[in-house]
Design an enzyme around this catalytic site. Structure first.
Site, mmCIF file in Angstrom:
data_model
loop_
_atom_site.group_PDB
_atom_site.id
_atom_site.type_symbol
_atom_site.label_atom_id
_atom_site.label_comp_id
_atom_site.label_asym_id
_atom_site.label_seq_id
_atom_site.Cartn_x
_atom_site.Cartn_y
_atom_site.Cartn_z
ATOM 1 N N ILE A 46 -29.428 -8.812 0.386
ATOM 2 C CA ILE A 46 -30.841 -9.078 0.097
ATOM 3 C C ILE A 46 -31.460 -10.017 1.139
ATOM 4 C CG2 ILE A 46 -30.571 -8.607 -2.350
ATOM 5 C CD1 ILE A 46 -30.548 -11.638 -2.847
ATOM 6 N N GLY A 47 -30.790 -10.088 2.289
ATOM 7 C CA GLY A 47 -31.250 -10.972 3.349
ATOM 8 C C GLY A 47 -30.377 -12.194 3.495
ATOM 9 N N GLU A 55 -27.721 -20.190 -4.507
ATOM 10 C CA GLU A 55 -28.523 -20.897 -5.512
ATOM 11 C C GLU A 55 -28.565 -22.416 -5.304
ATOM 12 O OE1 GLU A 55 -29.534 -18.334 -7.530
ATOM 13 O OE2 GLU A 55 -27.993 -16.991 -6.770
#
Length: 732
Positions: free
Chosen positions: A462-463, A698
Site C-alpha cells: 500500500i506504499g 502504526e
C-alpha cells in the site's frame, strides 16, 4: 556482495512509480470499457419510496441504470457478505440490495454509460423520493445510550475506590472527532469481462484474496471465475482492509452488461466509506504524592453504525506502559445512522493513547514532576493485563535518546515561560505503543539457472515498501544482487496472504520468503554435493553467496548455481512455503516510542506551528532504514494533522457531512511541516521471530497528537482536550 536487510535500500518499484509505468486500479483499459457513476442517498435514514431512472436512460450513451429493483441476483445471507476483517456482530452493508437507507451518501443507483462524463451527467437526472425516518448522528447527544461491548483488558483491584482515595487525582474527557481517509488515489475498480463469463477485477484494496472471496460469495461464482489484482495502491492505511462498495458495483455491472466496467468514486463519495470513529475518552488517574500510580480508569465511547458493531482497543494501553495495582477499562458503542467506521492508522491506539498521554501530562503538572520523570516512575516491565514479560522493550532508551536529541533538559517547566519573539514556545512529550503482530503468509520463489529469481505472494503493497522488503530478504537469502530479484504481489491467484494491515506484513512476508529460500538452498546444496569432486561434498554449513553455493560462505569452496542446476538438468527450481508463527503466550509483543514536540504559538492570533518533532522508536530490527524512516515521518505528519487539522464536520440537523472535500477537510501541507527527526533505537529480539522484526506502519503516529497537545499547554497554559486544537479554542 553487500547484505541488503537492515540497509537504506531504495524502493525497487520507485522507477515504475515516478515514470508512470505503475498502473493503479482505475487506469487499466479494456475493449468496450463502460463507465459507472454512483448515485447516492441524500438522507441519513429511511426508505426509497420512488426511484425514477427514465430520464437518465434516455441520455444517448447510457447503457443501463442499476438499482435495488433492477439488478442481477445478490447473496441474501449475512455470512455471504462478511469479509475476513468484518466485525463479528452485525449485518454487513449490501449496496443496491433493498430500498432501505442506512446513511447519508449511501449508493442507491449506478448509471452505466459509454463515457464517464455521460454517466456523471445522467446520474443527475435520476429522481428519488424518500420516506424519511428519525435519525441520530451526534455522538455527544447519544452518549448516554451507548452500550458496553467489551473490556479491552481485565480489571485489576478496585480502581474506582483507589481513584477516589488517591492523594492526587486527575479525571477528564478527551474528544477525538471523526477523521476520514483521504488517500491520493480515489477508490476505483475496473472489472474486465473476458467474453466467456470470467472477470479480471483490478481493485484498490489492501487484500486481493479478501476481495476475491467476497465477490465469489456475493455473486455465487467459482474461484476460477474471478481474479482480483491490485499491483499498486495509492494510499490506504486501513480504508482498503474491507472491500469497498465500488468493487461490488463494478462487478455487478460487468455481469449485468457482459462487458468491462469501471467505477471510480469521487472524493465526496469516499466520505461514505470507512473512517476513524469519533470517540469520547474518559480517563481517570490516581497517584501517590511521589508519582506512583494507584489507579487507572479508561472508558472509551465510540461511534459505530446501526448495522455493525465496529470496536477497537482504545482503552487498554496503560496496561502495557504504566504500573498500577488497580485498573478498569471499558469500550462503549453509540449506534448512529452513519456508515460503519473502519481501521485508520493505529486504530484504537491513536485515539486512546492520545487521551492517556494527555492525562499523564496533566498528572505530571499536578504532581510538579517532569513528564519524562513521571513516566519512568510508573514504567512497567511487564504487560500487567496478562502479567507477562516482553519479548523486548527498549522504551527507557527511547525516552533517553529522544530527550537527548530534543534537548529536553533545557525545558523550563512553567507554562508560558519560553518565547521566540512574538511566539510562545512549548515543549511536550508522549509515549507510543502498538502491537507486534504476525500472520500466516505463503511465498513462492522460482530460481532460474541464469541466477534470477521471481518471488510471488498475494500480499499487497500500500506504499509501505513490501515490494522492496521482499526483494531485500530474497536477495540476501539467495545470495543474489537485488537487481536479479523480481517481485510479484497482489494477485489473488498467488500464494496466500491476509490483508495488509496492523503492521504485520513486513515480518510475516519476510519469513515466508525466508522459508521458501531455505528450501531452495537445500535443493541447491543437494545438487552441488552430487557433482563429481565437489568442494562441498562434506560441507555441513552451506550458504548462498554471490551466485554460488559456498561452504561456510567461502567462495574458494564453492559451486556456481548455474553449474549445480546444469548438473541436475534443471532450468528452474520452484519452492513455495507457508510460514506460520508458533503461538507463544509466555511473552507480550509490542513496539514502543517516545515522541518530543516543539510548538510555537502566535500569542495574539493563536496560530500554532509545530517547529520540530523527535520520534525515538524501538521496533525490533528495521529491515530497511530508508523506507522505515519514511514510514515514521509520514506517521508524524499524520499525527500533526490529527492534533491540529483533521475533523469531519457533520450537520446533525441533516445527518450530512459538510466538508467532504480536501478544500474544507483540513490536512497538513508542506508549509505545516518543519523538522522531523527519526531515531531507531536498537532492539535485539530473538524471541519474536527469526529476523527480530516487529513492524513500523502504526507505531509512528501513536503519541504524536498528545505530544503536540501537551506542548500547546506548555506554551499557552491552555489545556485543550478536544481535537483538533484550533485557534478558536485557544482564544476562546
Amino acid at each position: 556482495m553487500n547484505a541488503y536487510v537492515g540497509t537504506p535500500t531504495s524502493r525497487v518499484d520507485g522507477r515504475a512509480k515516478v515514470t508512470g509505468a505503475a498502473k493503479y486500479a482505475g487506469e487499466f483499459s479494456a475493449d468496450g470499457l463502460a463507465h459507472g457513476f454512483v448515485v447516492t442517498a441524500t438522507i441519513p435514514r429511511g426508505r426509497i419510496a420512488r426511484l425514477d431512472t427514465s430520464k437518465a436512460l434516455k441520455v444517448k450513451g447510457v447503457l443501463d441504470v442499476l438499482t435495488h429493483a433492477h439488478r442481477p441476483l445478490l447473496a441474501d445471507k449475512d455470512e455471504s457478505w462478511k469479509d475476513e476483517v468484518a466485525p463479528d456482530e452485525g449485518s454487513p452493508f449490501r449496496p443496491l440490495y433493498d430500498d432501505s437507507i442506512k446513511f447519508n451518501g449511501q449508493p442507491i443507483a449506478l448509471v452505466v454509460a459509454d463515457d464517464c462524463e455521460i454517466a456523471k451527467f445522467a446520474a443527475t437526472l435520476v429522481r428519488v423520493d424518500y420516506q424519511e425516518q428519525a435519525f441520530a448522528t451526534d455522538l455527544e447527544a447519544e452518549r448516554r445510550k451507548a452500550a458496553e461491548v467489551k473490556q479491552p483488558s481485565k480489571p485489576r483491584g478496585d480502581a474506582v475506590a483507589a481513584l477516589a482515595g488517591a492523594p492526587v487525582q486527575h479525571e477528564a474527557d478527551y474528544f477525538v472527532p471523526t477523521e476520514h481517509h483521504n488517500p491520493m488515489e480515489l477508490y476505483a475498480t475496473t472489472a474486465v469481462w473476458d467474453g466467456g463469463g470470467r472477470l479480471t477485477v483490478y481493485d484498490k484494496t489492501q487484500g486481493v484474496q479478501n476481495v476475491h472471496k467476497l465477490l465469489c460469495s456475493v455473486f455465487g461464482k467459482n474461484p476460477e471465475d474471478i481474479r482480483v489484482l491490485s499491483p499498486y495502491v495509492g494510499g490506504a492505511f486501513g480504508s482498503g482492509l474491507r472491500p469497498q462498495y465500488q468493487v461490488v458495483l463494478a462487478t455487478l455491472a460487468a455481469l449485468a452488461l457482459k462487458r468491462s466496467v469501471r467505477v471510480v468514486l469521487t472524493r465526496q463519495q469516499m466520505y461514505g466509506l470507512g473512517y476513524r470513529p469519533a470517540t469520547i475518552e474518559h480517563v481517570g488517574l490516581g497517584a501517590r504524592s511521589d508519582g506512583a500510580l494507584e489507579a487507572v480508569t479508561h472508558e472509551a465511547t465510540a461511534v459505530t453504525s446501526r448495522y455493525e458493531d465496529f470496536a477497537r482497543n482504545d482503552a487498554g494501553w496503560a496496561e502495557q506502559l504504566y504500573k498500577s495495582p488497580n485498573s478498569r477499562y471499558s469500550h462503549k458503542l453509540a449506534r448512529l445512522d452513519v456508515s460503519t467506521p473502519c481501521d485508520m492508522r493505529a486504530p484504537g491506539a491513536a485515539s486512546g493513547v492520545c487521551a492517556l498521554e494527555c492525562a499523564m501530562d496533566e498528572l505530571a503538572v499536578a504532581l510538579k514532576l517532569d513528564p519524562v520523570e513521571l513516566r519512568l516512575k510508573c514504567y512497567s516491565d511487564r504487560d500487567q493485563s496478562e502479567d507477562l514479560p516482553y519479548t523486548s522493550k527498549q522504551l527507557r532508551e527511547c525516552y533517553a535518546r529522544g530527550a537527548q536529541a530534543f534537548g529536553w533538559s533545557r525545558r523550563n517547566p512553567a507554562p508560558r515561560s519560553m518565547r521566540d519573539g512574538k511566539e510562545l514556545v512549548g515543549w511536550g512529550m508522549a509515549t507510543g505503543v502498538w502491537e507486534a503482530l504476525q500472520m500466516p503468509v505463503a511465498a513462492r520463489i522460482v530460481l532460474t539457472a541464469n541466477g534470477h529469481a521471481e518471488v510471488s505472494c498475494a500480499a499487497s503493497d500500500i506504499g509501505t515498501g513490501t515490494y522492496t522488503i521482499v526483494a531485500q530478504v530474497a536477495a540476501d537469502a539467495l545470495g543474489l544482487p537485488i537487481e536479479n530479484i523480481d517481485v510479484r504481489l497482489a494477485d489473488s491467484t498467488l500464494p496466500q496472504a491476509p490483508v495488509e494491515g496492523g503492521s504485520w506484513m513486513a515480518a510475516s512476508s519476510a519469513h515466508a520468503v525466508l522459508g521458501a529460500a531455505e528450501d531452495i538452498r537445500q535443493e541447491l546444496a543437494r545438487l552441488a554435493k552430487a557433482i563429481p569432486a565437489s568442494p562441498l561434498a562434506d560441507a555441513a554449513n552451506i550458504i548462498l553467496v554471490d551466485g554460488t553455493i559456498a561452504k561456510d560462505g567461502d567462495r574458494s569452496f564453492a559451486v556456481s548455481i548455474a553449474d549445480a542446476m546444469r548438473y541436475g538438468k534443471l532450468e528452474r527450481i520452484e519452492k513455495q512455503k507457508l510460514n506460520q508463527f508458533a503461538e507463544d503466550k509466555s511473552h507480550a509483543r509490542n513496539t514502543h516510542s517516545a515522541v518530543f514536540a516543539e510548538v510555537k504559538v502566535d500569542e495574539q492570533l493563536g496560530v500554532i506551528r509545530v517547529a520540530r518533532v523527535v520520534s525515538a522508536v524501538a521496533a525490533g530490527r528495521i529491515l530497511n532504514t530508508k523506507t522505515g524512516r519514511s514510514q515514521i515521518m509520514g506517521s508524524v505528519v499524520w499525527g500533526i494533522g490529527m492534533a491540529l487539522h483533521e475533523e469531519t464536520v457533520t450537520d446533525h440537523r441533516f445527518g450530512r457531512i459538510m466538508n467532504a472535500n480536501i478544500a474544507e477537510y483540513h490536512i497538513p501541507v508542506n508549509a505545516d511541516i518543519h523538522d522531523i527527526e527519526v531515531i531507531f533505537v536498537e532492539e535485539r529480539d530473538d524471541r519474536i521471530n527469526r529476523l527480530g522484526v516487529k513492524g513500523l506502519g502504526e507505531i509512528g503516529i501513536v503519541g504524536v497528537p498528545a505530544a503536540i497537545a501537551n506542548a500547546v499547554y506548555h506554551a499557552t497554559g491552555r489545556r485543550i482536550r478536544r481535537l483538533p486544537i484550533t485557534l478558536d479554542k485557544l482564544l476562546a
